[in-house]
Write a protein that holds these residues in place. Structure first.
Motif, PDB file in Angstrom:
ATOM      1  N   CYS A 238       0.837  -1.217   0.000  1.00 15.83           N
ATOM      2  CA  CYS A 238       0.000   0.000   0.000  1.00 15.83           C
ATOM      3  C   CYS A 238       0.861   1.252   0.000  1.00 15.83           C
ATOM      4  CB  CYS A 238      -0.910   0.024   1.233  1.00 15.83           C
ATOM      5  SG  CYS A 238      -2.385  -0.958   1.034  1.00 15.83           S
ATOM      6  N   TYR A 239       1.909   1.229   0.826  1.00 21.43           N
ATOM      7  CA  TYR A 239       2.792   2.404   0.889  1.00 21.43           C
ATOM      8  C   TYR A 239       3.523   2.599  -0.435  1.00 21.43           C
ATOM      9  CZ  TYR A 239       2.230   3.795   5.749  1.00 21.43           C
ATOM     10  OH  TYR A 239       1.724   4.299   6.917  1.00 21.43           O
ATOM     11  N   LEU A 240       3.941   1.500  -1.056  1.00 22.91           N
ATOM     12  CA  LEU A 240       4.620   1.619  -2.347  1.00 22.91           C
ATOM     13  C   LEU A 240       3.701   2.282  -3.374  1.00 22.91           C
ATOM     14  CD1 LEU A 240       6.999   0.974  -4.288  1.00 22.91           C
ATOM     15  CD2 LEU A 240       5.840  -1.208  -4.767  1.00 22.91           C
ATOM     16  N   VAL A 241       2.459   1.797  -3.466  1.00 24.33           N
ATOM     17  CA  VAL A 241       1.517   2.353  -4.438  1.00 24.33           C
ATOM     18  C   VAL A 241       1.210   3.807  -4.114  1.00 24.33           C
ATOM     19  CG1 VAL A 241      -0.821   2.160  -5.389  1.00 24.33           C
ATOM     20  CG2 VAL A 241       0.535   0.093  -4.986  1.00 24.33           C
ATOM     21  N   ASN A 271      -1.588  -3.915 -12.888  1.00 24.55           N
ATOM     22  CA  ASN A 271      -3.010  -4.131 -12.651  1.00 24.55           C
ATOM     23  C   ASN A 271      -3.672  -2.924 -11.986  1.00 24.55           C
ATOM     24  OD1 ASN A 271      -3.335  -6.693 -13.807  1.00 24.55           O
ATOM     25  ND2 ASN A 271      -2.513  -7.699 -11.992  1.00 24.55           N
ATOM     26  N   LEU A 272      -2.877  -2.056 -11.422  1.00 27.09           N
ATOM     27  CA  LEU A 272      -3.390  -0.805 -10.841  1.00 27.09           C
ATOM     28  C   LEU A 272      -3.237   0.370 -11.806  1.00 27.09           C
ATOM     29  CD1 LEU A 272      -2.003  -1.333  -7.247  1.00 27.09           C
ATOM     30  CD2 LEU A 272      -4.416  -1.154  -7.846  1.00 27.09           C
ATOM     31  N   GLY A 273      -2.840   0.083 -13.042  1.00 25.05           N
ATOM     32  CA  GLY A 273      -2.747   1.133 -14.053  1.00 25.05           C
ATOM     33  C   GLY A 273      -1.442   1.886 -14.077  1.00 25.05           C
ATOM     34  N   LEU A 384      -6.524   3.746   2.425  1.00 24.78           N
ATOM     35  CA  LEU A 384      -7.653   3.824   1.494  1.00 24.78           C
ATOM     36  C   LEU A 384      -7.388   2.982   0.240  1.00 24.78           C
ATOM     37  CD1 LEU A 384      -8.480   7.662   1.662  1.00 24.78           C
ATOM     38  CD2 LEU A 384      -9.807   5.789   2.671  1.00 24.78           C
ATOM     39  N   LEU A 385      -6.120   2.718  -0.019  1.00 26.94           N
ATOM     40  CA  LEU A 385      -5.727   1.927  -1.190  1.00 26.94           C
ATOM     41  C   LEU A 385      -5.774   0.421  -0.925  1.00 26.94           C
ATOM     42  CD1 LEU A 385      -2.591   4.035  -2.149  1.00 26.94           C
ATOM     43  CD2 LEU A 385      -4.607   3.781  -3.595  1.00 26.94           C
ATOM     44  N   VAL A 389      -5.375  -2.576  -3.740  1.00 24.18           N
ATOM     45  CA  VAL A 389      -4.067  -3.233  -3.797  1.00 24.18           C
ATOM     46  C   VAL A 389      -4.223  -4.733  -3.533  1.00 24.18           C
ATOM     47  CG1 VAL A 389      -1.800  -3.407  -2.668  1.00 24.18           C
ATOM     48  CG2 VAL A 389      -2.742  -1.156  -3.223  1.00 24.18           C
ATOM     49  N   SER A 390      -5.046  -5.100  -2.569  1.00 24.98           N
ATOM     50  CA  SER A 390      -5.273  -6.521  -2.255  1.00 24.98           C
ATOM     51  C   SER A 390      -5.870  -7.251  -3.452  1.00 24.98           C
ATOM     52  CB  SER A 390      -6.196  -6.663  -1.041  1.00 24.98           C
ATOM     53  OG  SER A 390      -5.615  -6.062   0.095  1.00 24.98           O
TER      54      SER A 390
END
Length: 436
Positions: A238-241, A271-273, A384-385, A389-390
């Motif tokens: 999550c922190y990376l994204v 997958n997250l764009g 919130l991500l 992310v999961s």
């Protein structure tokens, strides 16, 4: 060279380089020599052996390539110089720089690295190039097996990233190479760090070398902004994204510990764009070069990599380095963050530290001699991500399992997934990550 003289050196002409090389430097946009070039080139032109210590991104390749090409101009011959490198990508990059600097005089190079057909390399050697650049194992393969190839007339040997060349993987090949090349030669040894093994090699193969230290023993450049974030391991993705989306305008290298992690993580990001691509030792040489070229060209702005990409790769536009996995060897941190803030530019390095990596991170702070500031982020906002992310991780795991099954059935080489999520297979493009 006296201190006052060094300070007065401001151009390549002042260093004693010929007009052809001055023009070549100008064509590459090299206006002024770097500190290591100012220190090294005059001694090299005088025919002295060199041991050069300089932080990464300091212009080391120019420091040894320019005097070698000038000496080649004065006495042209095939197999004039040999440069050894610890990685395939760095070897290819060194050869490209030799050919660019020597283009006005038609300098020819052959690159000898693993993962590429030996027959094609043997054909390149049969054309009698001036410069041979390679990894130690593959060079030794050719010296042992390629008919008509030898380095008995060699005039210059360069060991680049010498500290890495002296690990167990290369030590035997290095010893064998030193046994079959002429003792009467010039030797340049370049390294970002001075280890006991480098000192041992210095004693073994250099004659009265001039030692040049263009930086303190372990240092990062002043234009690099370094931060860390202490986080629970379960929220690291999550922190990376979060960081990547906050800094979406940046060209970023994300360092992981394993080859499998590069592929999985880049697939999650796709997958997250996010425009991510992996590079690791498990990929074929053509795929590694393809990934690197896409990153250099800006088609992908996130390169997820292992330490195979932490040494010597000069990708001028890298804005940020993220240590997704903290290296267990703190010296590797110096090399990783040295991919950004190169040649006077600014850059950012962010280390994501979980509870299991704290000891390694503290060793890094001890090595660089300073406490780093914390990267600011509100955890509630980061989490919130979590749901997205999961889900991206679940989809990525499923895709990799399918790819693994196809590979076992012989229908997929296991690397097609890279092309698929790059949008180069079946013409499909990944979906964009919508605002958080």
């Amino acid at each position: 060279m006296a201190e006052e003289e060094k300070e007065s050196v401001s151009t390549f002409k002042d260093l004693g380089l010929c007009n052809e090389l001055i023009e070549a430097c100008d064509a590459l946009g090299w206006k002024n020599p770097t500190k290591i070039q100012v220190e090294a080139i005059p001694h090299a032109l005088e025919g002295k052996d060199l041991i050069g210590l300089a932080q990464t991104g300091s212009g080391k390749t120019g420091a040894f390539a320019l005097p070698i090409i000038q000496a080649l101009l004065e006495a042209p011959q095939a197999f004039f110089a040999c440069v050894l490198s610890p990685t395939r990508e760095l070897a290819i990059q060194i050869a490209e720089q030799f050919e660019a600097l020597g283009s006005v005089v038609n300098v020819k190079c052959a690159v000898l690295v693993g993962g590429v057909d030996m027959v094609q390399q043997a054909i390149a050697l049969a054309k009698r190039p001036h410069i041979v650049v390679g990894t130690p194992g593959r060079l030794m393969d050719h010296l042992s097996n390629t008919k008509g190839f030898s380095l008995r007339l060699l005039k210059y040997l360069v060991l680049d990233e010498a500290d890495r060349l002296l690990n167990e993987d290369f030590e035997k090949s290095i010893d064998e190479i030193l046994n079959v090349i002429p003792r009467d030669r010039r030797t340049f040894l370049f390294s970002a760090t001075m280890t006991k093994k480098v000192k041992k090699l210095q004693r073994a193969c250099l004659r009265n070398p001039v030692k040049i230290e263009a930086a303190s023993k372990y240092s990062t450049v002043d234009t690099l902004k370094q931060q860390y974030r202490f986080i629970p391991a379960k929220y690291k993705d999550c922190y990376l994204v979060y960081v990547l989306t906050e800094m979406s305008h940046c060209t970023t290298m994300v360092f992981t510990r394993t080859c499998d992690a590069t592929q999985f993580l880049s697939l999650v990001l796709r997958n997250l764009g996010l425009r991510a691509i992996p590079i690791s030792g498990h990929m074929s040489q053509s795929k590694r070069l393809g990934a690197l070229n896409k990153f250099k060209a800006g088609e992908c702005n996130i390169l997820v990599c292992t330490d195979v990409a932490s040494r010597g790769l000069d990708i001028p536009s890298v804005d940020m380095v993220i240590n997704y996995d903290i290296p267990s060897n703190s010296k590797d941190y110096i090399h990783r963050v040295g991919r950004t803030a190169r040649a006077g530019r600014s850059g950012v390095a962010i280390s994501l530290v979980n509870q299991y990596e704290l000891e390694w991170y503290l060793q890094i702070e001890k090595l660089i001699g300073k406490k780093l500031p914390e990267y600011p982020a509100q955890e509630e906002e980061v989490l919130l991500l979590l749901e997205r992310v999961s889900e991206a991780k679940r989809i990525s795991q499923t895709k990799l399992k399918e790819s693994g099954r196809k590979k076992r059935r012989g229908g997929d080489d296991g690397e097609d997934e890279v092309e698929r999520y790059l949008g180069t297979k079946n013409g499909k493009k990944p979906k964009k990550l919508k605002g958080r």
